[in-house]
Design a protein around this motif. Sequence first.
Motif, short mmCIF file in Angstrom:
data_model
loop_
_atom_site.label_atom_id
_atom_site.label_comp_id
_atom_site.label_asym_id
_atom_site.label_seq_id
_atom_site.Cartn_x
_atom_site.Cartn_y
_atom_site.Cartn_z
N PRO A 132 15.73 -0.29 -18.98
CA PRO A 132 16.32 0.06 -17.68
C PRO A 132 17.38 -0.91 -17.21
N ASP A 133 17.33 -2.16 -17.66
CA ASP A 133 18.34 -3.14 -17.26
C ASP A 133 18.28 -4.30 -18.24
N LEU A 134 19.27 -5.19 -18.14
CA LEU A 134 19.36 -6.32 -19.07
C LEU A 134 18.24 -7.33 -18.82
N ALA A 135 17.80 -7.47 -17.59
CA ALA A 135 16.70 -8.42 -17.32
C ALA A 135 15.42 -8.00 -18.04
N THR A 136 15.15 -6.70 -18.10
CA THR A 136 13.98 -6.23 -18.84
C THR A 136 14.10 -6.55 -20.32
N ALA A 137 15.28 -6.39 -20.88
CA ALA A 137 15.49 -6.71 -22.30
C ALA A 137 15.25 -8.19 -22.57
N LEU A 138 15.68 -9.07 -21.66
CA LEU A 138 15.49 -10.50 -21.87
C LEU A 138 14.03 -10.89 -21.70
N PRO A 175 24.43 -14.50 -14.10
CA PRO A 175 24.54 -15.48 -15.19
C PRO A 175 23.39 -15.35 -16.19
N LEU A 176 23.72 -15.50 -17.46
CA LEU A 176 22.76 -15.33 -18.55
C LEU A 176 22.44 -16.67 -19.18
N PRO A 177 21.25 -16.83 -19.75
CA PRO A 177 20.83 -18.14 -20.26
C PRO A 177 21.39 -18.49 -21.63
N VAL A 178 22.05 -17.57 -22.30
CA VAL A 178 22.58 -17.82 -23.65
C VAL A 178 24.05 -17.43 -23.67
#
Length: 614
Positions: free
Chosen positions: A107-113, A136-139
């Motif tokens: 559903p979103d990028l946070a779920t994938a991470l 902002p993303l951690p990688v």
Amino acid sequence: MSFSSPAFWTAVTITVAVVLGIARLILWQRSAGPGGAPRWRLATLVGLQILAGGLLWLTLHPPPSAIRTGTMIVATAGSPATIATEPGDILIALPEAGPVTDATRVPDLATALRRYPTPARIRIIGQGLTPRDQSPLPVPVEFSAPPLPRGLIDLALPEPTAPGTTFVVGGQVGTLPAGTLELVDPADVVVDRARIASGERFALMAAVRTPGLALFDLRLRDGSGAIVERIAVPVETLAPTPPRVLVLAGAPSAETKYLKRWAEGSEVALTLDIDIGGGIQLGDAPVPLNAATLDRLDLVILDDRRWEALAGGQRAALTAAVNNGMGLLLRPTGPLSAGTRRDWAGLGLNLSGGDDAVPLRLAPTAQTAAPDAAGPAEPTDDAEAPPKLARRDLTITGSGAIALLRDADGVALASWRAIGRGRVGVWTVTDSYALVLTGRSDLYGEMWSALFSEIGRAGEDSRAELSGDARVGVRVALCHLLGQPNVLGQEGRVHSLRIDPNAGDRACAAYWPDQAGWHVVRDDQRRETPFFVHPIEDAPSLEAANRRSATLALAGLTPARAAAGSTSHAPGSPWPWFCGLLLDLAGLWWLERNRDPGVFARAARSWSKRRRAV
């Protein structure tokens, strides 16, 4: 490890506990006497004590574990149906992406991470991330931006305007080779048009004469006249609120006469009160100087003669009104007495200099000195230059004063400073009305407009703030909210808003509109702010360009390191260290409980007998 970090103080606490434990063991050994516990037992207890401290530290702060992962490939809108991957890569597809072979839908990028927390990098395929995932993303992030679209790639919608005032719609077009932009009013009449080429910026203008809400239409056509795309341009026209001004004078003068005339022509609610003494007053009806009256005023203009005639309670009421937000403009007309200087210094205006009137020169304007191809033009006729005026030779000393208007020599003609929520200023020009007599009424109006707007009471910020353009199905942030806000949508539906507790003074809340059209933000302070929600099909290239630029900015926040398959680190698990700590503590407990020196010898003999029996 800094001295203020929790990890430092945890290490200090554990070290102190271990040292105290070792000291206790040493004291116990000495108290046991020469025939006490053997030295090997003391050494074992000390070793286990030190080991317990180390295991406790590793349980609380486990070392990161090195892992080897691939790339998380994120498919967004416009991604191809087949994406090449390598061993160890993770392929996911966001909701706006089309069918992608072998991709995991999230559903979103946070779920994938959360599902895959240890990728070495993230590669984004397609048009880019929507506002839902633009954090902002951690990688490290890689994004190969697609070409800019043909249509609109930037658009600045107009702010609320006054009736009859021109508003501007600006922006930029993408890769369309050539075309035309049209601004169409609600009656379907083209009010402005501009020819554009690839990558050019544009500005179209129009005006609305009556207050209210209106929808203009911005249309982009190609070279053949076909519409490439269009978008609604919402315009809010607000009826202006005239400033409420009170002029207190100690004698009639040409300055107050022409100021009254200018105010009448400029729709400024100005009241002129002239007290010449002996109970004789000229001008408008007298206004009582009390808290109730002054709270309804935006600005009071007061000369030195009238100041000296005021009672102490009236001066106190003026000071209190300034602290509550009203503006006060002091106008010296002659030499100031010591008492007036002292009173005005109490308001923050420490005036120094002589009391003489000195001439001043206004700076040339564009009408009197316009540059041409050969360079700056000099005035050729003295009659065309700004007229020479006079000012009192007074200067504000000390810090905190801000110059508002200056003459051609840089001398401050008007200065102000803040007191509480309001402002108090001084205007040293004595005959600004001469500008009207010499045909420069425009310059006269500009000067007094600047004084009124800068020193007068600041208008209350009674509007909510909308971040960006609102679209159906896209989250929008509404800020500067009060109380319990809500949104009145189409068909009278009310949506309650929840202010983010982490937004601080901005007081923001998120809203997901599900219908196009006008919406209104309301709160329990009876404030209302209308905003327009665009249909999702309006100017799709503008939305694609926004996603593209936001994703490029996000990719620039992290350094481009860690190729596919490179080593990454993840937080280590505390459980192995915790289990070791439990075993170590069990050994310490058993060894402490069994203080008989022969216990180990008897245990060894018992074990040896069982072994021989077997």
